[in-house]
Structures are given as C-alpha cells and as structure tokens.
Design an enzyme around this catalytic site. Structure first.
Site, mmCIF file in Angstrom:
data_model
loop_
_atom_site.group_PDB
_atom_site.id
_atom_site.type_symbol
_atom_site.label_atom_id
_atom_site.label_comp_id
_atom_site.label_asym_id
_atom_site.label_seq_id
_atom_site.Cartn_x
_atom_site.Cartn_y
_atom_site.Cartn_z
ATOM 1 C CG ASP A 8 16.579 14.297 42.524
ATOM 2 O OD1 ASP A 8 16.638 15.250 41.408
ATOM 3 O OD2 ASP A 8 16.282 13.164 41.939
ATOM 4 C CG ASP A 10 12.268 14.177 37.881
ATOM 5 O OD1 ASP A 10 11.057 14.360 37.782
ATOM 6 O OD2 ASP A 10 12.826 15.124 37.082
ATOM 7 N N GLY A 45 18.975 12.012 36.386
ATOM 8 C CA GLY A 45 19.600 13.003 37.179
ATOM 9 C C GLY A 45 20.131 13.932 36.297
ATOM 10 C CB SER A 115 13.227 18.795 36.206
ATOM 11 O OG SER A 115 12.214 19.063 35.649
ATOM 12 C CE LYS A 116 17.062 24.601 32.014
ATOM 13 N NZ LYS A 116 17.481 25.338 30.673
ATOM 14 C CG ASN A 117 9.438 20.607 32.736
ATOM 15 O OD1 ASN A 117 9.056 21.763 32.019
ATOM 16 N ND2 ASN A 117 10.201 19.771 31.920
HETATM 17 C C1 BG6 Z 1 15.957 15.045 36.245
HETATM 18 C C2 BG6 Z 1 15.583 13.715 35.551
HETATM 19 O O1 BG6 Z 1 15.448 15.271 37.449
HETATM 20 O O2 BG6 Z 1 15.681 16.212 35.536
HETATM 21 C C3 BG6 Z 1 16.477 13.722 34.354
HETATM 22 O O3 BG6 Z 1 16.179 12.779 36.550
HETATM 23 C C4 BG6 Z 1 15.956 14.797 33.387
HETATM 24 O O4 BG6 Z 1 16.126 12.406 33.773
HETATM 25 C C5 BG6 Z 1 16.273 16.163 34.109
HETATM 26 O O5 BG6 Z 1 16.655 14.893 32.109
HETATM 27 C C6 BG6 Z 1 15.944 17.593 33.251
HETATM 28 O O6 BG6 Z 1 14.622 17.416 33.367
HETATM 29 P P1 BG6 Z 1 13.670 18.562 32.283
HETATM 30 O O7 BG6 Z 1 12.216 18.385 32.998
HETATM 31 O O8 BG6 Z 1 14.208 19.767 32.648
HETATM 32 O O9 BG6 Z 1 13.564 18.251 30.922
HETATM 33 MG MG MG Z 2 16.314 11.871 40.244
#
Ligand code: BG6
Ligand code: MG
Length: 219
Positions: A8, A10, A45, A115-117
């Site tokens: 994972d 974040d 998550g 995450s999309k980032n």
């Molecule tokens: C997860 C984080 O990794 O990504 C979450 O723990 C977050 O808190 C999720 O909401 C989605 O992230 P993003 O960057 O697509 O908004």
């Molecule tokens: Mg995480």
C-alpha cells in the site's frame, strides 16, 4: 514460497494522512461541515468517493452525485497541489531501506494503492524505480476492502496470492488482503491492523530480516 511483495502507499511508503486531512478540512470549512482528525482516521485506505460519503453521512448531508463528484474534485485539487512539497526525504523511516533490500534480493515488488494520485506521489519520492507493477485507484473499480487491487497486482506479477505478502496500514486494507488470501503485514496499532498475520508498529521495525523470521516456513 514468497516471491512477491505488494505495498500500500499512503501510510506504508509515505505518510500522506496529514495532507489528506488538510485538504478535507479546507473543503469542510468551505461547506460548513464538521471534520476532525478522528473522522480523518476513518478515511484511511478507502477511496476518495467513499471518503466524501463518510464525511457527508457524519454531517447528515445528502447531495446529488454530480455535486459530490465536484466537491471531491475540489478536495483533490487542494491535495494534489500540496503534493508538490513532497520530496525524496518523505519516505516513512524504514520504507526505502526495505524496498532497496527486496530489489537486491530479487523479489517482485508491486504497488497496491487505492489512490488515483499514486504515480504522482511515487514521482515526488523518486520511488517509481522500486516497483515492477503499479496498481492504483485507476487500475480496478472496486476499492478496499474488496481484494481487487491486490489481485490485480499479483496477476500482473504473474504470482498467485499465496506467493505474495501485502503490506497495509489500514483496517480495510488488511480485510482486502485476507479476502484475496494473501499473507499480510499490518503497520500500525493492534486496534487497526491486529487482524494481519504479522504486525509492526512502524515500517522501521519491518526489516526483511524481521519479516523473514515471522514467516519462516515461507522463505
Ligand atoms: C488511500 C488513502 O491510499 O487513497 C485514502 O489512505 C485516500 O485516505 C485514498 O482517500 C484515495 O486517494 P486519492 O489520492 O485517489 O484521493
Ligand atoms: Mg494506507
């Protein structure tokens, strides 16, 4: 036999929780919604759209889908902007050492993030080079606790779940690893990830030596 590791992002490789908190807080202030660190913990998550729905439920707010998407995008713009300040110094202690060690021992390494980032975060950390496969919020449609992102990563590595260990800091992330029949390492307190096969308080303790000694028969 363990041949692959799925991480994972974040809360395992780097700590973005505070940046997510600041962005959700800014949106909540603008909307006159209640939002605090305790509620932020519940977002660990889970996907962006699931997150905004948790915040809206907490505030007894209901809005049309288009508005929800617009607000989630607004939060994301704030979050992405804040990522520009992230550098190679922002690994969680121990994370880069473990990634380096896994590469030098020839293990397959994948990312399995909601995450999309994720790609941007990896780029800021200069961490893309540690991963054979990148599974992120754009790779699958069902997010954690569904096992899909980890199954995507293991399939791309060409390994079945029983050959992989998943590293996760979120309760729902460990749920997802278990649902996919992966071995799991939880990073964080017992109340959150005590259901993982093995748990460490921090990534600093999760050295390859420690991991191997906990999963002795699998190496
Ligand atoms: C997860 C984080 O990794 O990504 C979450 O723990 C977050 O808190 C999720 O909401 C989605 O992230 P993003 O960057 O697509 O908004
Ligand atoms: Mg995480």
């Amino acid at each position: 036999m363990i041949k692959g590791f799925i991480f994972d992002l974040d809360g395992v490789i780097t700590d973005t929780a505070e940046l997510h908190y600041a962005a959700w807080k800014k949106l909540s202030n603008d909307m006159d919604w209640q939002f605090d660190r305790e509620l932020n913990e519940k977002l660990r998550g889970i996907s962006r759209m699931d997150s905004i729905k948790v915040i809206m439920d907490y505030n007894n707010v209901s809005l049309g889908e288009d508005t929800i998407v617009e607000l989630a995008t607004k939060k994301n713009d704030i979050y992405v902007e804040s990522l520009n300040g992230m550098t190679q110094e922002d690994y969680l202690p121990g994370a880069e050492e473990l990634l380096t060690h896994l590469r030098s021992e020839g293990f397959n390494v994948a990312l399995g993030s909601a995450s999309k980032n994720a790609e941007k975060v990896l780029k800021q950390l200069n961490a893309t080079r540690y991963f054979d496969i990148i599974g992120d919020g754009n790779s699958v449609s069902r997010s954690k606790p569904a096992p899909d992102i980890f199954l995507y990563a293991s399939e791309k590595m060409g390994l079945p779940p029983e050959n992989c260990i998943v590293f996760e800091d979120a309760e729902k992330g460990i749920d997802a690893a278990k649902a996919g029949k992966f071995y799991s390492v939880g990073i964080g307190p017992k109340e959150r990830v005590g259901h993982a096969d093995v748990r460490f308080d921090t990534m600093k303790q999760a050295t390859l030596f420690e991991v191997k000694s906990h999963f002795k028969d699998l190496f």
